[in-house]
Design an enzyme around this catalytic site. Structure first.
Site, PDB file in Angstrom:
ATOM      1  CE  LYS A 297     -19.328  10.848  64.107  1.00 16.10           C
ATOM      2  NZ  LYS A 297     -20.531  11.350  63.457  1.00 16.10           N
TER       3      LYS A 297
ATOM      4  CE1 TYR B 125     -16.034  11.881  63.438  1.00 14.51           C
ATOM      5  CE2 TYR B 125     -14.494  10.046  63.168  1.00 14.51           C
ATOM      6  CZ  TYR B 125     -15.735  10.613  62.947  1.00 14.51           C
ATOM      7  OH  TYR B 125     -16.685   9.926  62.235  1.00 14.51           O
ATOM      8  CG  HIS B 126     -12.920   7.754  66.343  1.00 12.75           C
ATOM      9  ND1 HIS B 126     -11.735   8.065  65.742  1.00 12.75           N
ATOM     10  CD2 HIS B 126     -13.642   7.069  65.426  1.00 12.75           C
ATOM     11  CE1 HIS B 126     -11.730   7.581  64.502  1.00 12.75           C
ATOM     12  NE2 HIS B 126     -12.874   6.968  64.288  1.00 12.75           N
TER      13      HIS B 126
ATOM     14  CB  SER C 162      -9.062  10.236  66.751  1.00 15.65           C
ATOM     15  OG  SER C 162     -10.410  10.394  66.309  1.00 15.65           O
TER      16      SER C 162
ATOM     17  CB  THR D 296     -17.546   6.091  63.454  1.00 16.84           C
ATOM     18  OG1 THR D 296     -16.358   5.305  63.361  1.00 16.84           O
ATOM     19  CG2 THR D 296     -17.325   7.114  64.543  1.00 16.84           C
TER      20      THR D 296
END
Ligand SMILES: NC(=O)c1ccc[n+]([C@@H]2O[C@H](COP(=O)([O-])OP(=O)(O)OC[C@H]3O[C@@H](n4cnc5c(N)ncnc54)[C@H](O)[C@@H]3O)[C@@H](O)[C@H]2O)c1
Length: 423
Positions: free
Chosen positions: A208, A204-205, A202, A158
């Site tokens: 990634k 989540y990031h 975050s 992302t």
């Protein structure tokens, strides 16, 4: 004459492509696109997205069928046969068997939890997101090394991996360009080819970014080949295939955790509740429509990387700040659908710069893969309004409209944001 940098393209017809996360917003849409182009499509999903959304008390506001009915509809309406298996990517033994059986030439990896707020809810959710995402990808890399080392991996990252660099420097495509240099202490070094710093916004990031490093190293150590796609925020509902029949529609979420900004704004306008801009609305991000994203993915699959090649592409079609997005949704909602749209600013529950330079480079997809955007923001917002104003969809929005406003704060607080001003 300028020399073409376009990469050679393989025929998609008959190509074996496996989609991990095939039941998701993008996975299902891509399966139908690739199937309609003649690929031999296979895929897995463990239905976790449906469970995560249900846990947040929501549902896809565009009704979607279960997988069995989806596959049946794809067969009936589009003549596409998809080899589907309900599987958790973390079940390495079953995954290995399926990959061994199918022998995919390309693997598209969408099978991760895609939500920043979900990862910031509490320790349990953060751990679940990182376990699922990081370990899923790591296990997959080993399976690819052992079973299909020649296959290409198209991995979804992302744009949020990069953050918004403090210096305001351009956001390159994964690595610094050859001419980039570092000056320090009267000395100078070339930075060309080095991974650029990441500043994930975050947990989540962060997952990634961990994937990025794992895939980068696996290509180096094991000669695997991968495109790591730094994808912008996706918006919209339409491709020719998903719009061909109500049973083929892809999911569309509006709740705080799983809805993305433009999609949520349209839902708010349809529900007659104010569009909520977090903070100043000066946050700038990269965006791309569902249709354009599918075009990019198709192009990446048909021009695979070389053995050992790890290549990052920034997959966006443009940038906007959040205020601009609200203005577009406001204008289309009012002028083209006669809706009384209101826009308001609310407290920002996230930790992020409220206005900042943002200069992403996104040249590889157009220059090397031939991508040309075919859908404008206004056009896709119009199409989204068309679908969301249908009474059965509108009712499903109204049923869940209390789940749109954020309550998850990056600080750990759980409370509804307050309105700052109505614009
Ligand atoms: N939608 C966006 O705006 C956007 C933007 C940037 C990046 N991405 C990335 O693109 C990918 C796809 O996004 P999406 O919006 O389609 O999300 P999605 O949640 O709709 O799709 C992901 C699918 O993967 C499945 N899945 C998750 N973990 C799995 C596991 N361990 N085993 C098997 N299946 C599993 C889920 O059930 C879901 O169907 C994600 O990796 C996401 O981070 C999405």
């Amino acid at each position: 004459m300028k020399e073409s940098k376009l990469k050679p393209q393989k025929k998609l017809e008959g190509m074996r492509v496996m989609i991990l996360g095939i039941d998701g917003y993008l996975g299902w849409t891509l399966a139908l696109r690739l199937g309609s182009l003649g690929c031999e499509v296979s895929g897995i999903d463990n239905q976790s997205r449906r469970r995560w959304v249900a846990e947040r008390r929501s549902h896809s506001i565009v009704p979607i069928e279960n997988m069995e009915n989806r596959l049946q509809a794809a067969r009936e309406v589009l003549g596409i046969e998809i080899a589907y298996r309900e599987l958790d990517l973390l079940d390495r033994s079953a995954m290995q068997d399926f990959i061994q059986e199918v022998q995919p030439e390309a693997i598209v990896h969408y099978a991760e939890c895609p939500s920043a707020p979900y990862s910031m809810l509490d320790a349990e959710h953060a751990i679940e997101v990182q376990r699922n995402n990081v370990l899923g990808t790591l296990g997959l890399l080993f399976i690819m090394r052992d079973v299909v080392p020649e296959a290409s991996l198209v991995k979804l990252g992302t744009m949020g991996e990069y953050g918004t660099p403090l210096s305001g420097r351009p956001i390159f495509e994964g690595v610094f360009p050859p001419e980039a240099t570092l000056h320090w202490d009267d000395r100078e070094w070339s930075l060309g080819g080095e991974l650029t710093p990441r500043d994930p916004s975050s947990l989540y990031h962060v997952s990634k970014v961990q994937d990025t490093i794992n895939v980068f190293e696996a290509c180096k150590w094991w000669n695997l080949r991968s495109y790591d796609v730094m994808q912008g925020v996706i918006f919209g509902v339409h491709t020719d295939q998903v719009s061909a029949d109500p049973r083929l529609r892809t999911r569309f979420d509006i709740d705080e955790c799983f809805g993305t900004v433009i999609n949520r704004f349209v839902a708010q306008a349809v529900a007659g509740i104010p569009l909520t801009i977090y903070g100043t609305g000066g946050q700038t991000r990269g965006f791309i429509s569902l249709e354009d994203a599918m075009q990019c993915m198709t192009r990446l699959i048909s021009s695979p990387p070389e053995a050992g090649q790890y290549e990052v592409v920034n997959q966006i079609s443009g940038t906007r700040d959040i205020r601009e997005l609200a203005e577009v949704v406001n204008r289309v909602g009012k002028d083209e659908f006669g809706l009384p749209v209101v826009v308001q600013r609310v407290e920002n529950p996230r930790v992020e710069a409220s206005s900042h330079p943002f200069e992403p480079i996104y040249e590889k997809l157009p220059d090397q893969f031939g991508f040309e955007s075919t859908v404008s923001l206004e056009e896709e917002v119009h199409r989204t309004f068309e679908l969301l104003t249908q009474p059965h969809v509108r009712d499903r929005i109204l049923e869940k409209s209390d789940l749109i406003l954020p309550t998850t704060w990056w600080s750990g607080d759980q409370r509804l944001v307050e309105t700052i001003e109505v614009l």
